[in-house]
Design an enzyme around this catalytic site. Structure first.
Site, short mmCIF file in Angstrom:
data_model
loop_
_atom_site.label_atom_id
_atom_site.label_comp_id
_atom_site.label_asym_id
_atom_site.label_seq_id
_atom_site.Cartn_x
_atom_site.Cartn_y
_atom_site.Cartn_z
N GLY B 71 43.25 35.20 31.86
CA GLY B 71 41.94 34.84 32.39
C GLY B 71 41.17 36.04 32.92
N THR B 72 41.86 36.88 33.67
CA THR B 72 41.16 38.01 34.29
C THR B 72 40.57 38.94 33.23
OG1 THR B 72 42.52 37.93 36.26
CG2 THR B 72 41.49 40.03 35.77
N SER B 198 43.30 30.66 30.18
CA SER B 198 44.56 31.38 30.33
C SER B 198 45.73 30.48 29.93
CB SER B 198 44.67 31.79 31.79
OG SER B 198 45.97 32.18 32.08
N CYS B 322 43.45 33.27 53.40
CA CYS B 322 43.11 34.05 54.59
C CYS B 322 44.39 34.70 55.07
CB CYS B 322 42.51 33.18 55.67
SG CYS B 322 43.64 32.14 56.54
#
Lengths: 382, 381
Positions: B71-72, B198, B322
């Site tokens: 995908g990237t 992907s 986070c």
């Protein structure tokens, strides 16, 4: 033949104990070169490594210069004390351009030229051979060193690579380090190892409040530090029970102070168990609420062993600079939370009074919590 | 046994995929660009895989399928490889995956006018919001098909037609990594110019993926070299990966409906249990992928909940990556999640290997651990 010359730092200042320091240094050098083949001998106030694979020369130099107690390291040619041999070697290692100076040291007084004569003669040879070179006796860019030894051999070498100085690890007692995973504590470890202290680390983790990745990061740091401390063991102490007990029963603003008092108690117990004479922390005065003089007084009060804080007078920038130099910085800044960042109070007390701290923590069964934590220590040799 | 509910992160490789892969590692390992007869054979396998994928996803020609490493890479090729005119601008969704977002930021830093589109509170990018940002200088619009954190499904078809109405030359790219095999995808019908997906999200191996490049759309390659993949992606083809990607795509596409039904049932089971937990909410419930359920619990750190669940052999994803204080997920910030909830987002994502029994176990453990954690942290409502 290529050899590596190792000069040591303050050991030469030692009197009757000199042998002890020298032995420690030689053992430490051998320890860090354990995976290499070589011969190491002591020769008039320095060590000489020979018979190594030439392809490994750079790696040996790099390893040895990071051993505490080493002042400088040079990769040298060892040749017969014969003028033509010395000249050949000097021509081979001479710089390609710039200014230079030849420095001679003649221990073997049978050598026909004295130091001055040999220096000027070799200097002349170098000038004649390479028009891009010139002599500067005051501020030369390069040095060509010639060391005529008493055994009929001469070392010829250019620049020396600076070592990390300090004292050989093992000559400065033993200490336990509070290793958090942040930037400061690995640097504190380095600083104390530099003064010859043998160190083992304690890490407090709070799974599931912190991740296993956070613990892994600490082990990675410990591995990096092992390069300097030579041996490294991490005692991983589960801190979850203590933290939740404090969180449940004590005022929020005292969380960090009380937590650090527990860490200090556990560290002291482990230090005594391992025969360590000091506790090392990465505290720097005023850096955070728990590192004010009053906070340090509160945490210090539960320790009887000396608590060494080698970074106490350092600015963060200075600490970061060392962390980068010793290769711990990039690991320290990986974003996994350590146990200090959970249950973080909004307004931690910055000037805790010891009597108040003692009163607010008295609701906890301190001894039982410490015992319980000590029962579940995971010992990891990295 | 692991109860794995993080299938948006990656999935278990299917047994048949693994078997076929093995064959390409040990028997059919030839370089498709070489000139021996075995190489010709493996080249044919690639051609076959290309047309099977084109068929399964409704591309009009196999040549529109470009094999890449995932995908990237596909996202990078789309953004960096699409032609940019002088003074052009690019419109990018406000909740895109980092592979698109960070590549767009790279373009922005190189001086290109990059316009980020707002998202709704449940994570959708609306057609009218996209249309407002598009003008005659827009060269590319990048809006993801399914959001990887909330599961929000964007109306890509209507976005394409709105964009083309304003500027017929603007290319529309959609990141379909969380869409292919999870919701129905027909590339011709969507009308997109570029579309990425992907393999490892649909039980194929990591290191596999595609960029769909509609006919007559011309891209500049990001990787140059031997000229493989019609010069769009040089590098020796991962033949086994490509062949098994086709197998995985066909299987996933064929069972989208069946799996959707199961996943929606799973969601209902969890939703029922959530009724018993105070102060929690599902982040996106309308136009959402059946495979993703994003749940926010007030006053909880999702990382801690995640570790507690892993102690019960349950793996879920963290909605928000986070990692240090004050650093919340860009996407969860974009959907304006309340501050009490933003740290407590858990992403549950399903695969065909999940069973109803596992889902009931997950729901029970969620309730148990959220309550335990709130008690430990001293949270009261």
């Amino acid at each position: 033949m290529k050899v590596i010359l190792i000069r040591y730092s303050e050991i030469h200042l030692k009197g009757n104990n000199r042998g002890f320091f020298e032995n420690a240094l030689i053992n430490n050098i051998r320890h860090s070169l354990a995976d290499k083949k070589y011969k190491l001998v002591k020769q008039s106030g320095r060590y000489v490594i020979s018979e190594f694979e030439e392809s490994e020369a750079d790696s040996i130099v790099e390893t040895v210069r990071n051993v505490f107690g080493v002042y400088s390291v040079s990769l040298a040619d060892e040749v017969k004390s014969d003028y033509e041999e010395i000249k050949k070697s000097a021509l081979a290692i001479a710089p390609e351009s710039g200014t230079f100076k030849v420095v001679c040291n003649r221990a073997d007084k049978r050598f026909p030229l004295n130091s001055m004569q040999l220096a000027s003669s070799i200097g002349g040879d170098l000038l004649e051979n390479n028009g891009k070179l010139s002599v500067d006796l005051h501020k030369p860019q390069h040095l060509v060193n010639i060391d005529v030894r008493e055994n009929g051999k001469t070392f010829v070498f250019t620049n020396s690579i600076k070592g990390v100085n300090g004292m050989p690890v093992g000559t400065g007692g033993k200490g336990v380090l509070l290793l958090s995973g942040g930037i400061d504590s690995p640097v504190a470890c380095y600083m104390m190892a530099k003064r010859g202290m043998s160190i083992r680390a304690i890490h407090f983790h709070s799974y599931p409040f912190t991740s296993l990745q956070a613990k892994e990061k600490v082990l990675t740091l410990a591995k990096i530090l092992k390069k300097y401390t030579l041996h490294m063991t991490v005692d991983v102490v589960s801190f979850t029970e203590i933290q939740t007990a404090i969180h449940e029963k004590c005022p929020e603003e005292f969380m960090i102070t009380i937590m650090r008092r527990f860490m200090m108690r556990i560290a002291e117990r482990l230090a005594k168990k391992y025969g360590c004479g000091a506790i090392i922390t990465g505290e720097s005065l005023g850096q955070v609420a728990s590192q004010t003089l009053e906070s340090i007084t509160s945490t210090n009060a539960v320790a009887t062993l000396p608590v060494l804080r080698p970074l106490i007078g350092f600015d963060k920038d200075e600490i970061i600079e060392i962390a980068k130099r010793i290769d711990t910085f990039e690991t320290s800044i990986l974003p996994y939370e350590d146990c200090c960042t959970i249950f973080l109070p909004k307004n931690p007390v910055t000037k805790p009074r010891l009597d108040v701290v003692k009163r607010v923590e008295s609701v906890l069964d301190i001894d039982a919590l410490v015992e319980q934590a000590l029962e579940n220590v995971e010992i990891i040799a990295v | 046994m692991i109860n794995y509910f993080d299938n948006c992160a990656t999935t278990r490789v299917d047994d048949d995929v693994l078997q076929i892969l093995n064959k390409f590692f040990t028997e059919m390992y030839f370089n498709p660009s070489s000139l021996n007869k075995y190489s010709l054979e493996v080249a044919r396998y690639i051609a076959d895989a290309r047309s099977r994928i084109a068929n399964a996803l409704g591309a009009s020609s196999p040549s529109e399928i470009v094999f890449v490493s995932g995908g990237t890479e596909a996202d990078n090729l789309a953004l960096l490889g699409s032609p940019k005119r002088k003074n052009c601008n690019i419109v990018v969704g406000g909740a895109e995956h980092s592979a698109v977002y960070n590549t767009a930021m790279k373009l922005k830093n190189s001086g290109i006018d990059v316009r980020f589109c707002p998202v709704t509170t449940d994570g959708h990018t609306l057609t009218e919001d996209v249309a407002k940002l598009v003008d005659e200088n827009t060269s590319l619009v990048a809006i993801m098909h399914v959001n990887n954190e909330t599961g929000a499904v964007n109306d890509v078809k209507s976005i394409v037609s709105a964009v083309k109405k304003i500027n017929p030359t603007a290319l529309v790219f959609s990141d379909g990594v969380q869409a292919v095999g999870k919701i129905p995808v027909n590339l011709s019908n969507l009308g997109v110019d570029l579309y990425s997906f992907s393999g490892h999200k649909i039980h194929a191996s990591k290191g596999t993926g595609c960029l769909y490049v509609r006919r007559r759309v011309s891209l500049n390659p990001v990787l140059t070299g031997g000229g493989q993949e019609s010069n769009l992606r040089s590098g020796t083809e991962y033949v086994g990966g490509i062949v098994t990607l086709a197998v995985a795509v066909e299987k996933a596409v064929a069972s989208v409906e069946e799996h959707s039904r199961a996943f929606n049932r799973f969601k209902q089971i969890i939703a029922d249990k959530l009724q018993e937990i105070p102060m929690c909410k599902v982040n996106c419930s309308k136009d959402v992928s059946p495979a993703i359920m994003s749940v926010a619990f007030a006053k909880i750190k999702s990382e801690v909940l995640m570790h507690m669940l892993e102690n019960s052999d349950i793996i879920v994803g963290m909605g928000s990556a986070c990692s240090s204080k004050n650093k919340h997920s860009r996407i969860l910030s974009a959907i304006s999640l309340d501050k009490d909830y933003i740290e407590g987002v858990v992403r549950i994502s399903f695969s065909k290997y999940n069973t109803e029994e596992q889902v009931r176990y997950l729901a029970e453990k969620l309730k148990e651990n959220v309550s335990l954690l709130r008690k430990t942290m001293g949270v009261r409502f």
